[in-house]
Enzyme design. Structure first.
Site, short mmCIF file in Angstrom:
data_model
loop_
_atom_site.label_atom_id
_atom_site.label_comp_id
_atom_site.label_asym_id
_atom_site.label_seq_id
_atom_site.Cartn_x
_atom_site.Cartn_y
_atom_site.Cartn_z
CG HIS A 33 -1.97 -1.04 1.21
ND1 HIS A 33 -3.08 -0.97 2.01
CD2 HIS A 33 -2.09 -2.19 0.50
CE1 HIS A 33 -3.84 -2.02 1.79
NE2 HIS A 33 -3.26 -2.78 0.88
CD GLU B 40 -2.08 4.19 3.04
OE1 GLU B 40 -1.73 3.49 2.07
OE2 GLU B 40 -3.24 4.24 3.44
CB CYS C 167 -6.65 -0.31 5.27
SG CYS C 167 -4.93 -0.88 5.08
CB CYS D 17 -2.12 1.86 6.04
SG CYS D 17 -1.81 0.98 4.48
#
Length: 186
Positions: free
Chosen positions: A88, A90, A143, A146
């Site tokens: 992801h 992040e 999420c 993250c």
């Protein structure tokens, strides 16, 4: 000891004008967004657009140093390109920012300058993986994975552009950031 900030009502955290809103981190809770925040969010949006063009979920993230100007790292989602479900934006940006800080520390270790040593004493976590002075700008509410990465990296502040009601862990679906602050409403 200082009490954690009071969490604003849910409607106050959602901006009707489309401007990004600052999310609560383990240390702060803000609703207003500065021009600097908007500038860094635009950089994250550019990364998100590139991710979307590459067939990824269009999310971008930028990590900015304590001075509010120095971009430590930026990344876009790369799940499809890498086949890594944890790639992801992040997580990738936090990894790159921590690596950049470690390189900075290594470069400064050999310097005998008293000013550098004084700065190191004043900011004991500078140049480490601890990003407690940094701000993470991300285009979509992070999420749970993250948010966990943000908490592990001790990110001082998280700013996201759009709520994620199906998987957001900053209040959209679950409020892990609020729970980390000790917010009883989380």
């Amino acid at each position: 000891s200082a009490r954690p900030p009071v969490r604003p009502p849910a409607r106050a955290r959602r901006r009707a004008d489309g401007r990004p809103h600052a999310a609560a981190s383990a240390t702060s809770c803000e609703v207003e967004v500065s021009a600097r925040d908007e500038r860094h969010m635009r950089a994250a949006l550019e990364l998100a657009c590139a991710a979307g063009a590459a067939g990824e979920v269009p999310v971008g993230a930028v990590v900015v140093a304590a001075d509010g100007e120095t971009v430590l790292a930026g990344a876009a989602n790369a799940v499809e390109a890498t086949g890594d479900p944890t790639a992801h934006a992040e997580v990738l940006a936090l990894r790159a920012a921590a690596a950049a800080c470690a390189r900075e520390r290594e470069a400064n270790e050999g310097r005998a300058d008293d000013g550098v040593k004084a700065e190191a004493r004043a900011r004991p976590h500078a140049g480490t993986w601890r990003l407690s002075d940094a701000t993470l700008y991300v285009t979509l509410e992070p999420c749970s994975m993250c948010v966990g990465a943000c908490l592990c990296a001790r990110v001082g502040r998280v700013v996201w552009g759009a709520p994620n009601p199906t998987a957001g862990a900053g209040g959209g679906w679950v409020d892990l950031l609020g729970a980390a602050r000790g917010d009883p409403a989380a």
